[in-house]
Design a protein around this motif. Structure first.
Motif, PDB file in Angstrom:
ATOM      1  N   PHE A   1      36.908  41.713  45.822  1.00  0.00           N
ATOM      2  CA  PHE A   1      36.802  41.257  44.435  1.00  0.00           C
ATOM      3  C   PHE A   1      36.303  39.442  44.982  1.00  0.00           C
ATOM      4  N   GLU A   2      37.169  38.995  45.689  1.00  0.00           N
ATOM      5  CA  GLU A   2      36.904  37.611  45.778  1.00  0.00           C
ATOM      6  C   GLU A   2      36.467  37.384  47.287  1.00  0.00           C
ATOM      7  N   SER A   3      35.376  36.889  47.671  1.00  0.00           N
ATOM      8  CA  SER A   3      34.767  36.418  49.074  1.00  0.00           C
ATOM      9  C   SER A   3      35.773  35.727  49.739  1.00  0.00           C
ATOM     10  N   GLU A   4      35.652  35.919  50.950  1.00  0.00           N
ATOM     11  CA  GLU A   4      36.807  35.322  51.863  1.00  0.00           C
ATOM     12  C   GLU A   4      36.157  33.717  51.869  1.00  0.00           C
ATOM     13  N   HIS A   5      36.875  32.857  52.304  1.00  0.00           N
ATOM     14  CA  HIS A   5      36.627  31.490  52.400  1.00  0.00           C
ATOM     15  C   HIS A   5      36.172  30.797  51.045  1.00  0.00           C
ATOM     16  N   ALA A   6      36.232  31.385  49.950  1.00  0.00           N
ATOM     17  CA  ALA A   6      36.277  30.834  48.679  1.00  0.00           C
ATOM     18  C   ALA A   6      37.507  29.889  48.354  1.00  0.00           C
ATOM     19  N   VAL A   7      37.129  28.765  47.652  1.00  0.00           N
ATOM     20  CA  VAL A   7      38.367  28.050  47.334  1.00  0.00           C
ATOM     21  C   VAL A   7      38.734  28.314  45.670  1.00  0.00           C
ATOM     22  N   LEU A   8      39.687  28.491  45.647  1.00  0.00           N
ATOM     23  CA  LEU A   8      40.206  28.773  44.154  1.00  0.00           C
ATOM     24  C   LEU A   8      41.108  27.563  43.576  1.00  0.00           C
ATOM     25  N   GLN A   9      41.090  27.009  42.631  1.00  0.00           N
ATOM     26  CA  GLN A   9      41.947  25.833  41.858  1.00  0.00           C
ATOM     27  C   GLN A   9      42.427  26.292  40.570  1.00  0.00           C
ATOM     28  N   THR A  10      42.715  27.275  40.551  1.00  0.00           N
ATOM     29  CA  THR A  10      43.484  27.784  39.237  1.00  0.00           C
ATOM     30  C   THR A  10      44.967  27.137  39.064  1.00  0.00           C
ATOM     31  N   SER A  11      45.571  26.947  38.191  1.00  0.00           N
ATOM     32  CA  SER A  11      46.992  26.343  37.763  1.00  0.00           C
ATOM     33  C   SER A  11      47.850  27.081  38.564  1.00  0.00           C
ATOM     34  N   ASP A  12      48.020  28.411  38.539  1.00  0.00           N
ATOM     35  CA  ASP A  12      48.972  29.077  39.357  1.00  0.00           C
ATOM     36  C   ASP A  12      49.029  28.774  41.143  1.00  0.00           C
ATOM     37  N   ILE A  13      47.932  28.457  41.522  1.00  0.00           N
ATOM     38  CA  ILE A  13      47.949  27.784  42.916  1.00  0.00           C
ATOM     39  C   ILE A  13      48.597  26.488  42.988  1.00  0.00           C
ATOM     40  N   SER A  14      48.569  25.637  42.279  1.00  0.00           N
ATOM     41  CA  SER A  14      48.957  24.375  42.370  1.00  0.00           C
ATOM     42  C   SER A  14      50.721  24.314  42.054  1.00  0.00           C
ATOM     43  N   GLN A  15      50.773  25.156  40.934  1.00  0.00           N
ATOM     44  CA  GLN A  15      52.291  25.305  40.896  1.00  0.00           C
ATOM     45  C   GLN A  15      53.060  26.179  42.061  1.00  0.00           C
ATOM     46  N   ALA A  16      52.260  26.915  42.697  1.00  0.00           N
ATOM     47  CA  ALA A  16      52.815  27.679  43.912  1.00  0.00           C
ATOM     48  C   ALA A  16      53.035  26.692  45.160  1.00  0.00           C
ATOM     49  N   MET A  17      51.961  25.665  45.245  1.00  0.00           N
ATOM     50  CA  MET A  17      52.018  24.737  46.305  1.00  0.00           C
ATOM     51  C   MET A  17      53.173  23.831  46.070  1.00  0.00           C
TER      52      MET A  17
ATOM     53  N   GLU B   1      53.098  26.277  61.504  1.00  0.00           N
ATOM     54  CA  GLU B   1      51.931  26.136  60.713  1.00  0.00           C
ATOM     55  C   GLU B   1      51.566  27.228  59.852  1.00  0.00           C
ATOM     56  N   ASN B   2      52.345  28.382  60.038  1.00  0.00           N
ATOM     57  CA  ASN B   2      52.229  29.407  59.247  1.00  0.00           C
ATOM     58  C   ASN B   2      52.737  29.502  57.972  1.00  0.00           C
ATOM     59  N   THR B   3      52.172  28.699  57.065  1.00  0.00           N
ATOM     60  CA  THR B   3      52.529  28.623  55.546  1.00  0.00           C
ATOM     61  C   THR B   3      51.194  28.987  54.929  1.00  0.00           C
ATOM     62  N   TYR B   4      51.448  30.165  53.798  1.00  0.00           N
ATOM     63  CA  TYR B   4      50.441  30.562  53.168  1.00  0.00           C
ATOM     64  C   TYR B   4      50.586  30.634  51.581  1.00  0.00           C
ATOM     65  N   VAL B   5      49.615  30.769  50.811  1.00  0.00           N
ATOM     66  CA  VAL B   5      49.901  31.183  49.259  1.00  0.00           C
ATOM     67  C   VAL B   5      49.678  32.619  48.988  1.00  0.00           C
ATOM     68  N   VAL B   6      50.534  33.360  48.831  1.00  0.00           N
ATOM     69  CA  VAL B   6      50.353  34.628  48.154  1.00  0.00           C
ATOM     70  C   VAL B   6      50.156  34.843  46.951  1.00  0.00           C
ATOM     71  N   ARG B   7      48.934  35.459  46.547  1.00  0.00           N
ATOM     72  CA  ARG B   7      48.582  35.548  45.270  1.00  0.00           C
ATOM     73  C   ARG B   7      48.154  36.947  44.629  1.00  0.00           C
ATOM     74  N   TYR B   8      48.853  37.411  43.815  1.00  0.00           N
ATOM     75  CA  TYR B   8      48.716  38.730  43.069  1.00  0.00           C
ATOM     76  C   TYR B   8      47.907  38.648  42.048  1.00  0.00           C
ATOM     77  N   LEU B   9      46.661  39.405  41.956  1.00  0.00           N
ATOM     78  CA  LEU B   9      45.762  39.365  40.769  1.00  0.00           C
ATOM     79  C   LEU B   9      45.508  40.750  40.307  1.00  0.00           C
ATOM     80  N   THR B  10      45.788  40.720  38.919  1.00  0.00           N
ATOM     81  CA  THR B  10      45.774  42.150  38.208  1.00  0.00           C
ATOM     82  C   THR B  10      44.968  41.898  37.018  1.00  0.00           C
ATOM     83  N   SER B  11      44.237  43.051  36.504  1.00  0.00           N
ATOM     84  CA  SER B  11      43.411  43.096  35.471  1.00  0.00           C
ATOM     85  C   SER B  11      44.012  43.491  34.093  1.00  0.00           C
ATOM     86  N   LEU B  12      43.765  42.645  32.916  1.00  0.00           N
ATOM     87  CA  LEU B  12      44.373  42.980  31.911  1.00  0.00           C
ATOM     88  C   LEU B  12      43.538  43.593  30.974  1.00  0.00           C
TER      89      LEU B  12
END
Length: 499
Positions: free
Chosen positions: A101-117, A147-158
């Protein structure tokens, strides 16, 4: 279309109030349902996130492995049904995704990511830039050490949830339309239940205004409408009664005026013709004088009543001794009482001054009218008892006769203007009405008690004033004044003879 009027106003107001209430309720309801569904999805994902701590230890065992193996391991073990799983680095770049659904290496900047960081569980609801589909994203930071720190993101359709919400919204709107239709029907019926009686009352009142005073409002109306109908019917009854009283008054006063005028005219023409001896001339002039005084009395009575009705009656007030007023009244009616063989007796304390603040002439007019009525309706050789006393700062003067009395039916009307129990007795029917007005102008009250065949008692109550009389000002007339035809020896006897 409802025509303009009260019906339209009532229906419109009810409709608007219910419509706004329904709109508010449905908005809150849909908002609550949407919040419930969205929170359920978030809580499900959040529970899955809390379980990721169980994978930290086995994941750390593969830290030495290639990064691609770590990402694959995460995708396999953290996957959630019907949800896309994305693994992002700390810059928001997509490293791996469970779907394309999202191509790899794409950069996301939604608010949930900044909160997770920042170490929180982030949530974002919005639309996918590519498909325009509404989604919910829930993200959290997963630290595997080093150095193995990631952001795990779940995406579901509404979309599925939104479609269900749409169905519920349409159902709620249908219920609202049904409720509004029911309200419209009920409000029209309610408005008609109010407007029909009003229209009936209006039609009847219009007929009354045109002179149809025999019509009445018919119908068993309740509450204020019933009171309005009863008041209108009562008003019509009172108008008819007042008109009848006025007609009787006009008939009576016409007779009262015609009789003395006929006597005056007849004797004037007779005396003008001449040829009569002095005795007959004296009798004729006496009749003319007597009838003239009678006419003047009738006219003055009507003028007094007119002044009282127009609030033009002027009182010259001062300190007045009620006992003296009553005694003067007895002297004035003495001749009439003696002619009918009615005896008058005054019972009072001669050592006290029963003073009130008022107009002596008008108060004398009150007692003259009351005592004159008592004589008029008394039997021959009967007694009339007058009394003056003071109780609780009030001067109470009573006139009690043993005459024909008044029935209960007439007692409640006897003080009405123009009312006469017996029209054959003459008069205008204004005497007691004027008397009551004068007493009320003196801040007093007048009451009547009567029993048919047993007599009547009229009581005049006036506020007393402090006594200011010195010894030299004391009244010398007898307290118990007997004025029967045998003329008992008392001070009043000498006063009557002097007058």
């Amino acid at each position: 279309m409802i025509k303009k009027g009260i019906t339209r106003q009532i229906v419109l107001h009810y409709f608007i109030v219910v419509f706004l209430a329904l709109l508010l309720v449905e908005f809150i309801f849909m908002l609550a349902v949407q919040r419930y569904y969205y929170e359920s999805i978030y809580n499900t994902i959040n529970q899955r996130i809390t379980m990721t701590n169980d994978f930290k230890e086995p994941l750390s065992l593969v830290n030495g492995a290639e990064d691609g193996n770590n990402l694959s391991y995460l995708l396999v073990n953290l996957q959630l049904d019907n949800t896309e799983l994305q693994i992002l680095d700390l810059n928001g770049r997509v490293l791996a995704s469970s779907t394309a659904f999202e191509s790899e290496h794409a950069v996301l900047q939604t608010s949930d990511i900044s909160q997770a960081m920042n170490g929180n569980v982030g949530r974002w609801v919005g639309r996918q830039p590519i498909t325009g589909e509404q989604v919910m994203a829930v993200s959290h930071k997963l630290d595997l050490g080093g150095e193995n720190t990631y952001v795990v993101r779940y995406l579901t359709s509404l979309d599925l949830v939104n479609s269900k919400l749409l169905v519920m919204g349409l159902l709620a709107a249908a219920v609202g339309v049904a409720v509004l239709s029911l309200v419209l029907i009920i409000s029209i019926g309610m408005a008609n239940s109010i407007v029909r009686p009003i229209n009936n009352i209006t039609a009847v009142s219009a007929q009354m205004a045109r002179g149809r005073l025999d019509v009445r409002v018919k119908g068993n109306y309740k509450h204020e409408l019933g009171e309005l109908a009863s008041t209108l019917n009562f008003m019509a009854h009172e108008i008819v009664r007042s008109n009848q009283i006025k007609d009787d008054f006009i008939s009576s006063i016409s007779h009262e005026l015609r009789t003395p005028l006929t006597s005056i005219k007849g004797w004037s023409e007779t005396l003008d013709s001449g040829g009569y001896d002095p005795e007959e001339t004296r009798i004729g002039m006496g009749i003319i004088s007597k009838e003239t005084e009678r006419l003047i009395g009738l006219v003055e009575e009507m003028l007094d009543f007119s002044k009282l009705q127009q609030n033009q009656m002027k009182l010259v007030k001062g300190t007045v001794n009620i006992r003296e007023i009553v005694q003067e009244t007895m002297l004035n009616v003495w001749a009439k009482a003696e002619q009918k063989q009615v005896h008058l007796k005054l019972e009072t304390d001669e050592t006290r001054a029963y003073n009130v603040h008022g107009d002596g002439n008008r108060l004398k007019q009150v007692f003259l009218n009351v005592v004159d009525n008592a004589i008029k309706f008394s039997h021959e050789n009967s007694w009339i008892f007058l009394s003056v006393k003071e109780e609780n700062g009030q001067i109470i003067a009573a006139v009690q006769d043993t005459g024909i009395g008044i029935s209960e039916e007439h007692l409640i009307k006897v003080r009405d203007r123009f009312f006469q129990v017996n029209h054959q007795n003459g008069g205008t029917g204004l005497g007691l009405a004027i008397t009551q007005e004068l007493v009320e102008l003196h801040e007093g009250t007048i009451t009547m008690q009567s029993e048919l065949g047993s007599g009547t008692t009229v009581t005049v109550t006036l506020p007393a004033v402090a006594e200011e009389m010195g010894p030299e000002e004391s009244v010398t007339q007898s307290g118990d004044t007997a004025v029967p035809e045998e003329r008992a020896a008392s001070d009043t006897k000498s006063d009557i003879e002097k007058s």
